[in-house]
Design an enzyme around this catalytic site. Structure first.
Site, PDB file in Angstrom:
ATOM      1  N   HIS A 137      53.377  43.866  31.952  1.00 49.34           N
ATOM      2  CA  HIS A 137      52.131  43.217  32.389  1.00 49.34           C
ATOM      3  C   HIS A 137      51.592  43.926  33.626  1.00 49.34           C
ATOM      4  O   HIS A 137      51.908  43.576  34.756  1.00 49.34           O
ATOM      5  CB  HIS A 137      52.398  41.740  32.700  1.00 49.34           C
ATOM      6  N   ASP A 190      44.064  38.530  28.683  1.00 52.16           N
ATOM      7  CA  ASP A 190      44.541  38.230  30.030  1.00 52.16           C
ATOM      8  C   ASP A 190      43.442  38.407  31.076  1.00 52.16           C
ATOM      9  O   ASP A 190      42.658  39.356  31.028  1.00 52.16           O
ATOM     10  CB  ASP A 190      45.723  39.124  30.398  1.00 52.16           C
ATOM     11  N   ASP A 196      52.470  41.669  36.915  1.00 54.43           N
ATOM     12  CA  ASP A 196      51.033  41.399  36.976  1.00 54.43           C
ATOM     13  C   ASP A 196      50.384  42.275  38.046  1.00 54.43           C
ATOM     14  O   ASP A 196      49.542  41.825  38.816  1.00 54.43           O
ATOM     15  CB  ASP A 196      50.757  39.918  37.244  1.00 54.43           C
ATOM     16  N   PHE A 199      41.179  37.751  42.667  1.00 60.46           N
ATOM     17  CA  PHE A 199      42.588  37.415  42.534  1.00 60.46           C
ATOM     18  C   PHE A 199      43.407  38.684  42.283  1.00 60.46           C
ATOM     19  O   PHE A 199      42.940  39.612  41.629  1.00 60.46           O
ATOM     20  CB  PHE A 199      42.800  36.471  41.350  1.00 60.46           C
ATOM     21  N   HIS A 225      52.851  35.253  33.344  1.00 56.65           N
ATOM     22  CA  HIS A 225      52.951  34.797  34.745  1.00 56.65           C
ATOM     23  C   HIS A 225      53.068  33.282  34.898  1.00 56.65           C
ATOM     24  O   HIS A 225      52.218  32.624  35.481  1.00 56.65           O
ATOM     25  CB  HIS A 225      51.780  35.340  35.571  1.00 56.65           C
ATOM     26  N   HIS A 247      43.224  46.112  43.723  1.00 60.21           N
ATOM     27  CA  HIS A 247      41.813  45.991  44.086  1.00 60.21           C
ATOM     28  C   HIS A 247      41.543  46.894  45.279  1.00 60.21           C
ATOM     29  O   HIS A 247      42.402  47.064  46.153  1.00 60.21           O
ATOM     30  CB  HIS A 247      41.443  44.555  44.445  1.00 60.21           C
TER      31      HIS A 247
END
Length: 437
Positions: free
Chosen positions: A71, A162, A317, A335, A242, A321
């Site tokens: 992931h 997702d 996960d 997020f 998650h 960013h």
């Protein structure tokens, strides 16, 4: 690509069996040529054919099958300012991973065969295998099934929207039925959006004190309950991404007891931090992720779920960013945090050392279970197999620093945090990549 290498003086631990031995590993032309050594010999001296090859000193380290993170978000195509497949793979290798599965919320999304093949092409020649996950619905819009069979033929290993849940129950049923015919797993971002229209952190006392709209655990739990029932009804394989709440873990546990084909993953930030981190950090946007950080009760439940096998997989996960995107007010920030570089040391620090799970269990959750969930072959740790290995330890105490970040982005709350255990090198696809201390 040919690789001749001797891993000398290490402990070989097979993640599939849990068996370990002090042994040298000889690699010839990228394949395991020999495993073993006379216990009384110097490293490498007992292996025939080891003369003249490059030697990697694995003394004090352990060698296992290469790890997989099922992931990650590598952002390419379309968001290369956050991460690229190349920089994401660099971060993965530094964290000890030789394989990843990348989620489809790119721009454009991985919703058609040509984008699946683009991702695979971009990953050629890297030490990390990059497996694309295709969307469940066209453009991730939740209205019509994507061309799942075509994407599977192009190399998609699973399907997920997702970042967005599949809100329509009937559509999710059809997706599970279709995926079953393709022998693929559906991965769910579990959230009923009608129960969480505009939340930014866990709904609870901390959010109330901080004046932030909350994300209720109920939104996650209700969707997991629905999809567990759909998986039970259709027989389609379903994987919970998650997982973050105590009740969610219990719903999965009960479904497993009924024989439902359901699996689950936990991320290190969901056992390493609670929602108090938002307050303690004074609204640091690096503590904002989705699902959000929950309570101490939820953290304990995740650990219990890992310990009893309710949760099979450790995943990160990994969600990079750009700096300017996170350097805004909390409610304006996206997020997500990085995860690849800190996964192993947080696993050792919080799970292995305290005795929540054994080292062998951690390796199974990282090397074996992710591939089993996705229907991928698990690397063999035997003579004649392609060398797909992670070299690591579970003892080194260190602090994670900014310089350790290999991702193109730097959004992590763990800079300055004490860690235990290091990944030191990976071997895969005829390549050796070493990690600098």
């Amino acid at each position: 690509m040919a690789l001749d290498l001797l891993l000398a003086g290490g402990t070989v631990l097979d993640a599939t069996t849990g068996q370990s031995q002090r042994a040298d590993v000889l690699i010839r032309d990228g394949q395991i040529a020999a495993i073993g050594a006379d216990p009384g010999s110097s490293p490498g001296q007992a292996l025939e054919g080891a003369d003249g090859v490059q030697v990697y000193d694995a003394s004090g380290k352990t060698i296992s099958q290469g790890w997989m993170d099922m992931h990650v978000h590598f952002r390419e195509p379309g968001q290369e300012h956050k991460e690229t497949i190349e920089t994401g793979a660099r971060a993965a290798a530094w964290g000890g991973f030789t394989a990843v599965a990348c989620m489809p919320n790119t721009e454009p999304p991985i919703a058609t065969r040509d984008v699946v093949e683009f991702v695979r092409k971009r990953a050629e020649g890297l030490v990390v295998d990059v497996h694309p996950i295709g969307t469940v619905t066209k453009k991730r819009e939740g209205e019509e099934l994507a061309e799942m069979a075509d994407m599977a033929q192009g190399g998609a290993v699973a399907f997920s929207d997702d970042g967005s849940p599949v809100q329509h129950g009937g559509l999710m049923r059809r997706a599970l039925e279709y995926a079953r015919t393709l022998d693929k797993t559906l991965l769910g971002h579990e959230e009923d959006l009608t129960l969480n229209p505009h939340g930014h952190m866990n709904e609870g006392a901390v959010a109330t004190r901080l004046g932030l709209p909350g994300i209720p655990g109920l939104a996650e739990e209700a969707m997991i309950a629905r999809d567990a029932l759909l998986a039970e009804f259709t027989g389609g394989r379903f994987h919970v991404c998650h997982i973050s709440t105590a009740r969610a873990v219990d719903i999965v546990r009960q479904a497993k007891a009924r024989g439902v084909p359901i699996t689950a993953e936990a991320c290190p930030h969901h056992w390493a931090l609670t929602d108090a981190a938002v307050e303690d950090s004074q609204y640091d946007t690096h503590t904002k992720m989705h699902p959000p950080l929950r309570t101490a009760k939820d953290v304990q439940a995740i650990k219990d779920g890992l310990a009893d096998g309710t949760i099979e997989v450790i995943a990160t996960d990994h969600a990079p960013h750009a700096g300017y995107e996170k350097e805004v007010e909390f409610i304006e920030a996206p997020f997500g945090i990085l995860g690849l570089e800190t996964c192993w040391p947080l696993t050792v620090r919080d799970l292995v050392k305290p005795g929540v799970i054994a080292l062998e269990d951690a390796l199974r959750m990282l090397a074996v279970a992710p591939r089993e969930v996705l229907g991928l072959p698990v690397p063999a740790l035997e003579v004649g197999a392609a060398a797909n290995l992670t070299i690591f330890d579970a003892e080194t105490e260190w602090a994670f620093e900014e310089r350790h970040i290999q991702s193109k982005s730097h959004n992590t709350p763990f800079v300055g945090s004490p860690m235990v255990g290091r990944a030191w090198a990976v071997v895969n696809n005829g390549l050796l990549v070493e990690v600098e201390a």
